[in-house]
Enzyme design. Structure first.
Site, short mmCIF file in Angstrom:
data_model
loop_
_atom_site.label_atom_id
_atom_site.label_comp_id
_atom_site.label_asym_id
_atom_site.label_seq_id
_atom_site.Cartn_x
_atom_site.Cartn_y
_atom_site.Cartn_z
N GLY A 9 0.75 -1.06 -0.12
CA GLY A 9 0.06 -0.10 0.14
C GLY A 9 0.73 1.29 0.08
N ASP A 56 2.43 -1.71 -4.53
CA ASP A 56 1.03 -1.62 -4.33
C ASP A 56 0.49 -2.08 -5.70
OD1 ASP A 56 -0.33 1.53 -3.01
OD2 ASP A 56 -1.44 0.57 -4.66
N ILE A 57 -0.81 -1.90 -5.39
CA ILE A 57 -1.50 -2.73 -6.48
C ILE A 57 -1.68 -1.79 -7.68
CG2 ILE A 57 -3.95 -1.92 -5.90
CD1 ILE A 57 -4.67 -4.80 -6.24
N ASP A 104 -0.46 -7.58 -5.58
CA ASP A 104 -1.80 -7.56 -5.01
C ASP A 104 -1.57 -8.62 -3.67
OD1 ASP A 104 -4.92 -9.09 -6.34
OD2 ASP A 104 -4.03 -8.64 -4.30
N GLY A 127 -0.63 4.76 -1.07
CA GLY A 127 -1.73 5.12 -0.31
C GLY A 127 -1.53 6.27 0.39
N GLN A 128 -2.48 6.97 1.16
CA GLN A 128 -2.51 8.03 1.77
C GLN A 128 -1.33 8.09 3.08
OE1 GLN A 128 -5.64 8.97 4.84
NE2 GLN A 128 -4.83 11.00 5.18
N TYR A 185 -14.88 -2.32 8.35
CA TYR A 185 -13.41 -2.04 8.78
C TYR A 185 -12.94 -2.08 9.93
CZ TYR A 185 -9.76 1.45 8.91
OH TYR A 185 -8.43 2.22 9.01
C1 VAH Z 1 -10.69 5.92 7.75
N1 VAH Z 1 -8.81 7.41 7.75
O1 VAH Z 1 -11.42 6.90 8.01
C2 VAH Z 1 -9.34 6.13 8.30
C3 VAH Z 1 -9.28 6.17 9.80
C4 VAH Z 1 -10.11 6.66 12.03
C5 VAH Z 1 -10.05 6.68 10.59
O2 VAH Z 1 -9.14 4.60 10.21
O3 VAH Z 1 -11.28 4.77 7.51
#
Ligand code: VAH
Length: 321
Positions: free
Chosen positions: A10, A36-37, A51, A13-14, A141
């Site tokens: 990753g 990264d992908i 991947d 990514g950010q 998540y």
């Molecule tokens: C999100 N930036 O918004 C991430 C983070 C606490 C939020 O894990 O999913």
């Protein structure tokens, strides 16, 4: 981490973008393998397309490069995950399981897992989330982050694999664009303000969340991974904290520099995600175990963001998206 190569998943990514840049600056470009992908948009480095759900591909690069340290950042974030829960489970869990299995099989020295305040849910004390307490997240998540933390702890106890983890708050930075997070508003608002445009916030004005400036988050990540093993006494995700603020408080801080900023609040599905998270985090264990200390508060972050984004070409590219 000079004694063996570092692999970042990753990496574009950010957080991955900023972490990879910091690691390459410290250890050298060829010492850090950015995977990264998808390729890097800003062309900062050669990206090894990987991947993480393909274990053999991961095993091949870890073995070939004799990787000693893995920072595993590849994942779907909260908002995207809520829209694609099955894909989120697949990427977040099989990716992490592959990293753990390959690291164990290939003798990798240390592995970093990015957890999140998203592990907390309605049974967590909202005003101050403790290091140890009920983890009952209501987002997929958050479920993947709790499961990920527990898997990491299992590989430490079962195989002695040195897995370390941080529960990131919402991260704000100018170096990279956010991607699919519930806290992305705190970055988007800066771009709109600097373009002289009004901003429509997808959270309520009084939604107070734990947040952290990217510089602090990157320093915490590297400090945790460099700490002597004797100092690591928490093998689930360490709570870390810096500040907590609401969208209204952030808008007010930005108006110090851009007085005309207009913000409209139009909460969407992300409001329900944010409302399930605590307002503040108790990071006493991180402070005591490995001397964690944040450096940026809301005012310092706002000033640094404005300073950097004013001249940052990315602000323009954001306006073209
Ligand atoms: C999100 N930036 O918004 C991430 C983070 C606490 C939020 O894990 O999913």
């Amino acid at each position: 981490m000079e004694d063996a190569k570092i692999l970042v998943t990753g990496a574009n990514g950010q957080i991955g973008t900023v972490l990879t840049k910091a690691l390459k600056a410290t250890y050298g470009d060829t010492h850090v393998i950015a995977t990264d992908i998808r390729p890097a948009t800003q062309g900062m480095w050669k990206t090894h397309i990987l991947d993480v759900t393909q274990r053999s591909a991961l095993e091949e690069v870890v073995h070939r490069e004799k990787v000693g340290y893995i920072f595993h950042l590849a994942a779907l974030l909260s908002a995207t995950a809520e829209q694609k829960p099955q894909q989120a489970w697949e990427v977040n869990m099989s990716g992490w399981t592959n990293v753990l299995e390959v690291a164990h099989a290939q003798g990798v020295r240390r592995v970093f897992f990015p957890s999140s305040i998203a592990v907390f849910g309605p049974h967590t004390h909202r005003q101050l989330a403790p290091q140890f307490g009920p983890l009952t997240p209501t987002t997929i998540y958050g479920v993947t982050k709790v499961a990920g933390e527990l898997l990491g702890q299992y590989y430490w106890h079962k195989y002695g694999l040195d897995v370390r983890s941080l529960r990131y708050p919402g991260i704000v930075g100018y170096q990279s664009l956010p991607g699919g997070g519930t806290t992305d508003y705190a970055i988007d608002i800066f771009y709109k303000a600097l373009q002289g445009q009004p901003y429509t916030c997808f959270l309520n004005p009084d939604t107070r969340l734990p947040m952290m400036y990217m510089d602090d988050a990157i320093r915490a990540t590297i400090e945790l991974m460099k700490a002597p093993v004797s100092k690591i006494r928490v093998r689930i995700g360490y709570n870390i904290a810096a500040m907590s603020f609401t969208p209204a408080q952030l808008a007010e801080a930005i108006r110090t520099y851009i007085p005309d900023l207009q913000v409209t609040y139009r909460p969407d599905f992300r409001q329900e995600i944010a409302a399930s998270w605590p307002e503040q985090i108790d990071d006493t264990h991180a402070r005591n175990d490995w001397e964690w200390q944040s450096h940026f508060d809301l005012d310092a972050m706002t000033q640094d963001m404005i300073t950097h984004l004013k001249d940052n070409a990315m602000a323009l590219s954001q306006s073209q998206q």
